[in-house]
Design a protein around this motif. Sequence first.
Motif, PDB file in Angstrom:
ATOM      1  N   SER A 159      35.846  78.527  37.448  1.00 35.16           N
ATOM      2  CA  SER A 159      36.282  78.210  38.811  1.00 35.16           C
ATOM      3  C   SER A 159      37.374  79.154  39.300  1.00 35.16           C
ATOM      4  O   SER A 159      38.358  78.736  39.906  1.00 35.16           O
ATOM      5  CB  SER A 159      36.758  76.741  38.904  1.00 35.16           C
ATOM      6  OG  SER A 159      35.707  75.867  38.555  1.00 35.16           O
TER       7      SER A 159
ATOM      8  N   VAL B 211      26.688  74.211  37.421  1.00 37.90           N
ATOM      9  CA  VAL B 211      27.070  73.376  38.573  1.00 37.90           C
ATOM     10  C   VAL B 211      26.214  72.114  38.573  1.00 37.90           C
ATOM     11  O   VAL B 211      26.717  70.999  38.667  1.00 37.90           O
ATOM     12  CB  VAL B 211      26.919  74.159  39.893  1.00 37.90           C
ATOM     13  CG1 VAL B 211      27.196  73.238  41.093  1.00 37.90           C
ATOM     14  CG2 VAL B 211      27.864  75.348  39.911  1.00 37.90           C
TER      15      VAL B 211
ATOM     16  N   ALA C 105      26.428  68.115  39.934  1.00 34.21           N
ATOM     17  CA  ALA C 105      27.762  67.888  40.485  1.00 34.21           C
ATOM     18  C   ALA C 105      27.798  68.365  41.931  1.00 34.21           C
ATOM     19  O   ALA C 105      28.539  67.829  42.759  1.00 34.21           O
ATOM     20  CB  ALA C 105      28.821  68.617  39.664  1.00 34.21           C
ATOM     21  N   ASP C 106      26.985  69.380  42.235  1.00 34.03           N
ATOM     22  CA  ASP C 106      26.800  69.838  43.618  1.00 34.03           C
ATOM     23  C   ASP C 106      25.409  70.453  43.730  1.00 34.03           C
ATOM     24  O   ASP C 106      25.235  71.660  43.509  1.00 34.03           O
ATOM     25  CB  ASP C 106      27.874  70.856  44.000  1.00 34.03           C
ATOM     26  CG  ASP C 106      27.813  71.218  45.479  1.00 34.03           C
ATOM     27  OD1 ASP C 106      26.804  70.862  46.136  1.00 34.03           O
ATOM     28  OD2 ASP C 106      28.747  71.857  45.980  1.00 34.03           O
TER      29      ASP C 106
ATOM     30  N   ALA D 146      32.672  75.222  43.323  1.00 33.57           N
ATOM     31  CA  ALA D 146      31.922  73.964  43.240  1.00 33.57           C
ATOM     32  C   ALA D 146      32.337  73.166  42.005  1.00 33.57           C
ATOM     33  O   ALA D 146      32.741  73.744  40.988  1.00 33.57           O
ATOM     34  CB  ALA D 146      30.419  74.265  43.182  1.00 33.57           C
ATOM     35  N   PRO D 147      32.238  71.830  42.082  1.00 33.29           N
ATOM     36  CA  PRO D 147      32.451  71.027  40.864  1.00 33.29           C
ATOM     37  C   PRO D 147      31.383  71.389  39.838  1.00 33.29           C
ATOM     38  O   PRO D 147      30.279  71.806  40.193  1.00 33.29           O
ATOM     39  CB  PRO D 147      32.309  69.583  41.363  1.00 33.29           C
ATOM     40  CG  PRO D 147      31.528  69.688  42.628  1.00 33.29           C
ATOM     41  CD  PRO D 147      31.889  70.999  43.246  1.00 33.29           C
TER      42      PRO D 147
ATOM     43  N   ARG E  95      32.187  64.160  38.028  1.00 34.74           N
ATOM     44  CA  ARG E  95      32.629  65.229  38.936  1.00 34.74           C
ATOM     45  C   ARG E  95      31.603  65.392  40.052  1.00 34.74           C
ATOM     46  O   ARG E  95      30.392  65.397  39.801  1.00 34.74           O
ATOM     47  CB  ARG E  95      32.786  66.545  38.183  1.00 34.74           C
ATOM     48  CG  ARG E  95      33.904  66.522  37.157  1.00 34.74           C
ATOM     49  CD  ARG E  95      34.176  67.923  36.607  1.00 34.74           C
ATOM     50  NE  ARG E  95      33.126  68.389  35.717  1.00 34.74           N
ATOM     51  CZ  ARG E  95      33.095  68.163  34.409  1.00 34.74           C
ATOM     52  NH1 ARG E  95      34.045  67.437  33.842  1.00 34.74           N
ATOM     53  NH2 ARG E  95      32.108  68.637  33.663  1.00 34.74           N
ATOM     54  N   GLY E  96      32.115  65.560  41.272  1.00 39.27           N
ATOM     55  CA  GLY E  96      31.245  65.841  42.393  1.00 39.27           C
ATOM     56  C   GLY E  96      30.201  64.766  42.606  1.00 39.27           C
ATOM     57  O   GLY E  96      30.441  63.562  42.416  1.00 39.27           O
ATOM     58  N   TYR E  97      28.994  65.186  43.010  1.00 34.14           N
ATOM     59  CA  TYR E  97      27.928  64.250  43.349  1.00 34.14           C
ATOM     60  C   TYR E  97      27.468  63.457  42.130  1.00 34.14           C
ATOM     61  O   TYR E  97      26.945  62.342  42.277  1.00 34.14           O
ATOM     62  CB  TYR E  97      26.761  65.026  43.961  1.00 34.14           C
ATOM     63  CG  TYR E  97      25.701  64.132  44.557  1.00 34.14           C
ATOM     64  CD1 TYR E  97      25.905  63.499  45.777  1.00 34.14           C
ATOM     65  CD2 TYR E  97      24.499  63.928  43.891  1.00 34.14           C
ATOM     66  CE1 TYR E  97      24.940  62.670  46.322  1.00 34.14           C
ATOM     67  CE2 TYR E  97      23.520  63.104  44.431  1.00 34.14           C
ATOM     68  CZ  TYR E  97      23.745  62.473  45.646  1.00 34.14           C
ATOM     69  OH  TYR E  97      22.785  61.648  46.182  1.00 34.14           O
TER      70      TYR E  97
END
Length: 448
Positions: free
Chosen positions: A265, A299, A302-303, A339-340, A416-418
Amino acid sequence: MDLFDAATKGSGHAPLAERLRPRTLEEMVGQQHLLGPGKILRTLIEADQVASVIFWGPPGTGKTTLGQVIAGSTNSRFVFFSAVLQGIKEIRDIVRQAREERAYHNRKTLLFVDEIHRFNKAQQDAFLPYVERGDIILIGATTENPSFEVNAALLSRSRVFVLQPLAAEDIKLLLQRALADPRGLAGRFPATEDDALEFLAGQAHGDARVALNTLEIAATLSTGQDAIRIGAVREALQKRGLLYDKGAEEHYNVISAFIKSLRGSDPDAAIYWLARMIEAGEDPLFIIRRMIIFAAEDVGNADPRGLQLAVATQQALHFIGMPEGRIPLAQAAVYLACAPKSNAAYLAIDRALAEVRRSGALPVPLHLRNAPTGLMKELGYGDGYQYPHDHPDALVAQHYLPDALRGRRFVALNQRGYEQRMGEFLNRQQASSRPATSAQGDDSETGK
């Protein structure tokens, strides 16, 4: 051929880097990890105990020079052998002369093989018997990783020394010597600006040959003046190619740094390594292929938009080409870096593949089988299957794995994220509709 003899003939027409090539250990600049007081290579040279070695390092770091210095310091005959210009059949003549030198003059022969990686591994075998018998001391020079490019048998009989790019201060010292040395530019430019030398030392990127030969071009552009100024250096440099061989180690080093920067990241580092690849002429489709893999592997869910953007970038590259393609590449790189991250899908498929390979083709539970014929219905195919849409929230207490794997978990979502939302849905589904079943063994671990 003895290069020391050859170097003294017509040297006035040789490039500046060749005219100023160091002749003794004291004149060597850089490589202090090998040549500093008490360091291993210096000790071996001073004790005249140098055996066959491989010098591995980028261009302009002194591999050939060091070979000549070793020969001069140990009173050995130096023979330069180019893997580009010469063939294996010429080795017999070299070995014959080497035996005569040892028999009649008690002098060893140091065979310097430039770009030894240019010989295939079968050709490299030709050196083995002569190295083992001590007919020659082999010094192989390569810009490529010897672990991949040098015959294992030859590598086991040699010691590998890694030469580093010269530091900017080392390059500057060489440039100052060139301005003062009679073999170089002595007396021609007494007022040369220090900032011009510092600029050139930085732009040489550790390559002494580039620095000295660029200085000579700048000197030609400065004819009639008392100084070499930074403008002449800039003109002499023009645009220099980056160290980047698309078929060799640096190719893999840079793409590895790019992917690790995305995973870590760090958008600034990712953009830098992306720029390195673009400037060096890397195939942009190779770059985006790796980014598409990264979007799914690192990724993941999570996205989910990361994979969509990566695939869209591949389409954009096909549509607009380069150099404009650098812009969507940069957009995708920054997005993926920010992105997560989740590798849950990547770990899940590998766990599932491992189970399939272990347990084989387990039978599909009867209630999950299709029953297109009367016989199949009679045999119980499809019996007991519950259609989720007939139940509240489309959730139903029903298992879908083979009976032998009931309760096994392959997917371990991250928070994390979605994926956090996906996990919340699964938790509700498991709490309301599935019998409580604990995961077995290591399959419940997240792998984080």
